[in-house]
Design an enzyme around this catalytic site. Structure first.
Site, PDB file in Angstrom:
ATOM      1  N   ASP A 152      44.751  41.406  55.952  1.00 29.91           N
ATOM      2  CA  ASP A 152      44.144  41.495  54.625  1.00 29.91           C
ATOM      3  C   ASP A 152      45.224  41.193  53.593  1.00 29.91           C
ATOM      4  OD1 ASP A 152      42.097  42.235  52.646  1.00 29.91           O
ATOM      5  OD2 ASP A 152      43.278  44.038  52.313  1.00 29.91           O
ATOM      6  N   SER A 153      44.797  41.062  52.332  1.00 28.73           N
ATOM      7  CA  SER A 153      45.775  40.861  51.254  1.00 28.73           C
ATOM      8  C   SER A 153      46.575  42.141  50.992  1.00 28.73           C
ATOM      9  CB  SER A 153      45.038  40.476  49.973  1.00 28.73           C
ATOM     10  OG  SER A 153      44.248  41.565  49.537  1.00 28.73           O
ATOM     11  N   TYR A 193      44.469  38.624  46.190  1.00 32.41           N
ATOM     12  CA  TYR A 193      44.141  37.236  46.492  1.00 32.41           C
ATOM     13  C   TYR A 193      42.997  36.740  45.583  1.00 32.41           C
ATOM     14  CZ  TYR A 193      46.714  37.026  51.014  1.00 32.41           C
ATOM     15  OH  TYR A 193      47.667  36.989  52.012  1.00 32.41           O
ATOM     16  N   GLY A 194      42.204  37.678  45.115  1.00 32.38           N
ATOM     17  CA  GLY A 194      40.978  37.335  44.382  1.00 32.38           C
ATOM     18  C   GLY A 194      41.133  36.340  43.241  1.00 32.38           C
ATOM     19  N   CYS A 203      39.350  40.644  55.430  1.00 34.41           N
ATOM     20  CA  CYS A 203      39.462  40.336  54.006  1.00 34.41           C
ATOM     21  C   CYS A 203      38.351  39.343  53.697  1.00 34.41           C
ATOM     22  CB  CYS A 203      40.830  39.706  53.738  1.00 34.41           C
ATOM     23  SG  CYS A 203      41.049  39.101  52.060  1.00 34.41           S
ATOM     24  N   ASN A 204      37.442  39.727  52.820  1.00 30.04           N
ATOM     25  CA  ASN A 204      36.325  38.829  52.488  1.00 30.04           C
ATOM     26  C   ASN A 204      36.818  37.544  51.833  1.00 30.04           C
ATOM     27  OD1 ASN A 204      33.491  40.477  52.638  1.00 30.04           O
ATOM     28  ND2 ASN A 204      35.202  41.826  52.232  1.00 30.04           N
ATOM     29  N   THR A 205      37.843  37.690  50.983  1.00 34.19           N
ATOM     30  CA  THR A 205      38.356  36.543  50.228  1.00 34.19           C
ATOM     31  C   THR A 205      38.905  35.492  51.198  1.00 34.19           C
ATOM     32  OG1 THR A 205      38.942  38.130  48.521  1.00 34.19           O
ATOM     33  CG2 THR A 205      39.886  35.943  48.315  1.00 34.19           C
ATOM     34  N   GLU A 235      45.239  49.240  45.301  1.00 29.65           N
ATOM     35  CA  GLU A 235      46.604  48.981  45.807  1.00 29.65           C
ATOM     36  C   GLU A 235      47.620  49.959  45.223  1.00 29.65           C
ATOM     37  OE1 GLU A 235      47.981  46.852  48.095  1.00 29.65           O
ATOM     38  OE2 GLU A 235      45.971  46.264  48.707  1.00 29.65           O
ATOM     39  N   CYS A 266      34.181  43.264  49.470  1.00 28.41           N
ATOM     40  CA  CYS A 266      35.643  43.227  49.463  1.00 28.41           C
ATOM     41  C   CYS A 266      36.062  44.474  50.225  1.00 28.41           C
ATOM     42  CB  CYS A 266      36.167  43.278  48.027  1.00 28.41           C
ATOM     43  SG  CYS A 266      37.952  43.574  47.936  1.00 28.41           S
ATOM     44  N   THR A 267      36.975  44.305  51.168  1.00 26.86           N
ATOM     45  CA  THR A 267      37.298  45.438  52.036  1.00 26.86           C
ATOM     46  C   THR A 267      38.068  46.547  51.307  1.00 26.86           C
ATOM     47  OG1 THR A 267      39.218  44.205  52.860  1.00 26.86           O
ATOM     48  CG2 THR A 267      37.201  44.109  54.178  1.00 26.86           C
ATOM     49  N   HIS A 268      38.508  46.263  50.095  1.00 27.81           N
ATOM     50  CA  HIS A 268      39.135  47.339  49.304  1.00 27.81           C
ATOM     51  C   HIS A 268      38.078  48.301  48.728  1.00 27.81           C
ATOM     52  CE1 HIS A 268      42.726  44.764  49.233  1.00 27.81           C
ATOM     53  NE2 HIS A 268      43.399  45.762  48.696  1.00 27.81           N
TER      54      HIS A 268
HETATM   55  N1  DGL Z   1      40.352  42.987  50.488  1.00 27.48           N
HETATM   56  C1  DGL Z   1      40.127  41.672  50.116  1.00 27.48           C
HETATM   57  C2  DGL Z   1      38.709  41.231  50.230  1.00 27.48           C
HETATM   58  O1  DGL Z   1      38.014  41.736  51.074  1.00 27.48           O
HETATM   59  C3  DGL Z   1      40.992  40.974  49.134  1.00 27.48           C
HETATM   60  C4  DGL Z   1      41.064  41.477  47.759  1.00 27.48           C
HETATM   61  C5  DGL Z   1      42.080  40.780  46.921  1.00 27.48           C
HETATM   62  O2  DGL Z   1      43.224  40.663  47.351  1.00 27.48           O
HETATM   63  O3  DGL Z   1      41.758  40.331  45.812  1.00 27.48           O
HETATM   64  O4  DGL Z   1      38.251  40.371  49.538  1.00 27.48           O
END
Ligand code: DGL
Length: 269
Positions: A9-10, A41-42, A72-74, A151, A183-185
């Site tokens: 993931d990011s 990453y978004g 990570c979805n992104t 984060e 988003c996994t966050h």
């Molecule tokens: N956790 C990530 C996701 O699922 C990335 C979020 C990010 O870094 O912007 O998209």
């Protein structure tokens, strides 16, 4: 040596998927990479996210994992196919499992999706949902302020509650009955998100369905960990190790309490 499931993931977001994989498959060894130095990453370009994902996979692959989970979805939205072509082990993303869970949850056919800018712009959820159910209505919304708060470990702060309230105001005004945490966050923010959306909206966290897919693939390939395997997990991050470890230990809690873990900050780029 026990072959691991590599997950990335990011940052700390993929730990929400790690937790569920550990819960469903407690004997599996996990190697996790959180790119905390380059998170989020978004707001980045798709090309950049693809490059970063490739760099991490190239690093993880030297551990000869039996599977890669892009938690990570992104990254999954823009790099899943690229990574599938690049490696010879199965690669699982989080978008299709999330879409499947949303389709089975919705009664009204109105589904909300919240995620990063890259994920929303990619249209990956709309495509995945419509492939499963062509007439579903999808309302997508980017929530760029959520990831930096998570984060920083601020998932319980007052500031976070008000950011969640403001960011979801327009989604709240729609008739959705299901909201995908795309988003996994975001599962770190389940409490404020549920509170803002109200009891009539079911939140979908793709972790459970993703872990089920991981389990099915390993079972089919006869690669599940053996009864007497004793995993030693490895956690890598590229940034502040103290913060990463603090969040990981708090989030994973019982799942790693009795299991040895190795924490490292490798230089991979
Ligand atoms: N956790 C990530 C996701 O699922 C990335 C979020 C990010 O870094 O912007 O998209």
């Amino acid at each position: 040596m026990q072959q691991a499931i590599a997950m990335l993931d990011s940052g700390v977001g993929g730990l929400t998927v790690v937790k569920e994989v550990m819960r469903q498959l407690p004997r599996e060894k996990i190697i996790y990479f959180g790119d905390t130095a380059r998170s989020p990453y978004g707001p980045r370009s798709s090309e950049e996210v693809r490059l970063f994902t490739r760099q991490i996979v190239d690093y993880l692959i030297q551990y000869q994992p039996k599977m890669i989970v892009i938690a990570c979805n992104t990254a999954a939205a823009v790099a899943l196919e690229d990574i599938r072509q690049h490696v010879s082990v199965p690669v699982v993303g989080v978008i299709h499992p999330g879409a499947r869970a949303a389709i089975s949850a919705t009664k009204s056919g109105y589904i909300g999706v919240i995620g990063t800018d890259v994920t929303v712009r990619s249209g990956a959820y709309v495509q995945a949902l419509r492939r499963l159910s062509p007439h579903v209505e999808v309302i997508s919304q980017a929530c760029p302020q959520f990831v930096p708060l998570v984060e920083k470990g601020m998932y319980r702060s007052e500031e976070t509650w008000s950011v969640v309230r403001e960011s979801l105001a327009s989604v709240r005004a729609t008739p959705i009955d299901t909201l995908v945490l795309g988003c996994t966050h975001y599962p770190f923010l389940t409490e404020p998100i549920q509170e803002v959306m109200g009891p009539g909206v079911e939140l979908i966290n793709s972790a459970e369905e993703t872990a089920r897919e991981v389990s099915t693939i390993l079972q089919d390939k006869n690669q599940l960990a053996e009864k007497d395997d004793m995993p030693v997990h490895q956690f890598f991050c590229s940034g502040d190790q103290e913060m990463f470890q603090h969040i990981a230990k708090e989030w994973l809690g019982d799942q790693i309490q009795d299991i040895p873990c190795i924490w490292q900050v490798p230089h991979i780029y």
